[in-house]
Design a protein around this motif. Structure first.
Motif, short mmCIF file in Angstrom:
data_model
loop_
_atom_site.label_atom_id
_atom_site.label_comp_id
_atom_site.label_asym_id
_atom_site.label_seq_id
_atom_site.Cartn_x
_atom_site.Cartn_y
_atom_site.Cartn_z
N PRO A 133 1.09 -1.21 0.02
CA PRO A 133 -0.03 -0.07 0.16
C PRO A 133 0.88 1.21 -0.11
O PRO A 133 2.01 1.01 0.40
N ASN A 134 0.35 2.26 -0.49
CA ASN A 134 0.97 3.63 -0.59
C ASN A 134 1.48 3.95 0.63
O ASN A 134 2.85 4.25 0.90
N ARG A 135 0.87 3.97 1.98
CA ARG A 135 1.57 4.44 3.06
C ARG A 135 2.54 3.41 3.43
O ARG A 135 3.52 4.16 4.17
N ILE A 136 2.72 2.60 3.20
CA ILE A 136 4.02 1.30 3.45
C ILE A 136 5.16 1.57 2.39
O ILE A 136 6.15 1.61 2.74
N ALA A 137 4.62 1.79 1.17
CA ALA A 137 5.70 1.86 -0.11
C ALA A 137 6.61 3.26 0.27
O ALA A 137 7.83 3.21 -0.02
N LEU A 138 5.88 4.23 0.74
CA LEU A 138 6.55 5.68 0.74
C LEU A 138 7.62 5.48 2.10
O LEU A 138 8.68 6.26 2.04
#
Length: 127
Positions: free
Chosen positions: A14-19
């Motif tokens: 997910p974006n929040r983890i990938a960033l």
């Protein structure tokens, strides 16, 4: 894999983890970025389009110190502590814990593997 600020971020997260794979961006900053740009934090990174990737890159460049610049800044801060001969700089120089942790036991991560010291030999038969 999308590439943001010179860092490969994983597709299937997910974006929040990938960033958070970008050095200097933690969970709070990643959520702030998603909220500011109107991205869904649960959306997968592979679903980001080019415009969204560019928007993330522009925001990171404008607002945050990340990757190489942050690593350089941290190294300069440590070098400054060493140069002024502060207690913390001394701990960095010796490779010991800097923030007040105990060292009699534990602290193996900073100190490295055990260095066995020969003990005092006792002589048998003496009274």
């Amino acid at each position: 894999m999308p590439r943001i600020a010179g860092t490969e971020i994983p597709d299937n997260k997910p974006n929040r983890i990938a960033l958070t794979y970008i050095y200097g961006i933690g969970p709070k900053f990643s959520m702030d970025i998603c909220n500011e740009l109107g991205l869904d934090p649960q959306q997968r990174a592979k679903e980001l389009n080019e415009d969204q990737l560019a928007a993330i890159a522009n925001l990171l460049e404008a607002k945050y110190v990340i990757e190489g610049a942050l690593r350089r800044q941290v190294q300069q801060d440590i070098a400054r502590l060493r140069d002024i001969r502060s207690y913390r700089g001394d701990r960095h120089r010796r490779g010991l814990p800097v923030r007040g942790q105990r060292t009699q036991t534990n602290a193996r991560t900073r100190k490295g593997r055990k260095k066995t010291v020969a003990g005092k030999k006792s002589v048998k038969g003496m009274k």
